[in-house]
Design an enzyme around this catalytic site. Structure first.
Site, short mmCIF file in Angstrom:
data_model
loop_
_atom_site.label_atom_id
_atom_site.label_comp_id
_atom_site.label_asym_id
_atom_site.label_seq_id
_atom_site.Cartn_x
_atom_site.Cartn_y
_atom_site.Cartn_z
N LYS A 54 -18.36 54.57 12.48
CA LYS A 54 -18.06 53.56 11.45
C LYS A 54 -19.34 53.18 10.70
O LYS A 54 -19.34 53.08 9.47
CB LYS A 54 -17.43 52.31 12.08
CG LYS A 54 -15.98 52.52 12.46
CD LYS A 54 -15.42 51.42 13.36
CE LYS A 54 -14.01 51.79 13.81
NZ LYS A 54 -13.47 50.92 14.87
N GLN A 98 -15.02 45.55 17.86
CA GLN A 98 -14.46 46.75 18.49
C GLN A 98 -13.68 46.37 19.75
O GLN A 98 -14.21 45.70 20.63
CB GLN A 98 -15.60 47.73 18.82
CG GLN A 98 -15.14 49.05 19.37
CD GLN A 98 -14.35 49.88 18.36
OE1 GLN A 98 -14.72 49.98 17.20
NE2 GLN A 98 -13.25 50.47 18.80
N ASP A 121 -10.04 44.51 9.56
CA ASP A 121 -9.14 45.24 10.46
C ASP A 121 -7.70 44.76 10.30
O ASP A 121 -6.78 45.42 10.78
CB ASP A 121 -9.57 45.00 11.92
CG ASP A 121 -10.15 46.25 12.57
OD1 ASP A 121 -9.97 47.35 12.00
OD2 ASP A 121 -10.76 46.12 13.64
#
Ligand code: NDP
Length: 296
Positions: A54, A98, A121
């Site tokens: 990422k 994460q 997200d």
């Protein structure tokens, strides 16, 4: 007749290039690049790989990547304090924590602490709610990537029968909401669904997000249907000690019946990071009071 292969890798590369093209004008107007903060707790090897890729993709697109690596022993309060700092940091447009987090940390509390307008997200309940009522917000990256692939392949999805297998908050449920917003007739199947094969056989669009290797067989697929395989499952490979990735769909048999299908790897997987970059670029524009370019 063999199905057409939906090349997610190529589509994702195109999307990333389109995102990168928008960054110089953003820099010109604001004097800075969009910034994505990624928070990693602990040393889970898979999470480390995801975070590294990422970060790399963010920089390649011309954006700023801020990585925060925390010890597995970090307390929930310390993590919440970092989130508060990132919420207040004007150079940070997107915050990604994460998952999974260590057991002693309440994931919902951490996600809930992220400013919904930096929640690239799309996991915050405010963004889930916005999606449910059709308001503008951030949509989880994997299902949004699936919709992009479907629209690229099929054009209008209006009136099509769609079956989503899986009802998780990060894939199945938002996928169903997005298909509904495209005026599909949507069925959400899960582990308690009866006669799953018959349910899947009705579908013009099948989205598999189950986490069970090659569960969906070719004879479950309506001829000509479009099959999107979200599953990423590691299984033993051809030779001793080797592993390989397979999806939730039995690719070989499904590809003989479907009109189009995503491979694993190279289908949905590459879309997830590309959409994360897209959401970050959109967040940056909105936070600066700019209209996100239509190419995003
Ligand atoms: P979850 O484990 O959270 O959800 C799985 C869903 O599948 C559940 O709703 C479950 O039903 C359902 N299910 C399980 N077994 C069956 C069965 N036998 N028949 C029908 N339904 C079943 O998984 P995720 O949604 O997080 O992920 C799904 C897959 O997608 C995984 O392989 C994951 O690795 C992959 N993934 C890929 C991403 C990418 O970037 N390409 C990103 C995210 C996930 P119930 O609710 O009843 O338990």
């Amino acid at each position: 007749m063999a199905a057409d292969i939906i090349d997610g890798k190529a589509f994702a590369a195109g999307l990333r290039a389109r995102i990168a093209e928008t960054i110089p004008a953003f820099r010109e107007k604001t004097g800075r690049a969009p910034g994505l903060a990624v928070v990693l707790v602990g040393e889970d090897p898979a999470s480390q790989v995801y975070v590294r890729s990422k970060g790399k993709a963010t920089v390649e697109a011309g954006m700023e990547s801020f990585e925060h690596k925390l010890e597995p022993t970090v307390t929930q309060d310390e993590l919440l304090a970092l989130i508060a700092k990132l919420n207040a940091d004007r150079t940070v447009d997107g915050i990604l924590v994460q998952l999974p987090l260590p057991k002693h940390i309440d994931e919902a509390a951490v996600i809930g602490a992220i400013d919904p307008d930096k929640d690239v997200d799309g996991f915050h309940v405010v963004n889930a709610g916005r999606l449910a009522v059709g308001a503008t917000g951030f949509v989880p990256c994997t299902p949004l990537g699936c919709i992009m692939l479907l629209k690229d392949r099929l054009g209008s999805l209006s009136g099509l029968d769609a079956v989503v297998i899986g009802r998780s908050n990060i894939v199945g449920k938002p996928m169903a909401q997005l298909l509904l917003a495209e005026s599909c007739t949507v069925t959400v199947a899960h582990s308690r669904t009866r006669d799953l094969a018959d349910v899947v056989r009705r579908a013009d669009i099948v989205v598999a997000a189950v986490g069970r290797p090659e569960m969906i067989k070719g004879d479950w697929i309506k001829p000509g249907a479009t099959v999107i395989d979200v599953g990423i499952n590691r299984v033993p490979g051809a030779s001793e000690g080797k592993t390989k990735l397979v999806g939730d769909v039995d690719y070989a048999s499904a590809a003989e019946v479907a009109g189009a299908i995503t491979p694993v790897p190279g289908g949905v997987g590459p879309m997830t990071i590309a959409v994360l970059l897209r959401n970050t670029a959109v967040a940056a524009h909105l936070r600066e009071g700019l209209s996100p370019p239509p190419t995003l």
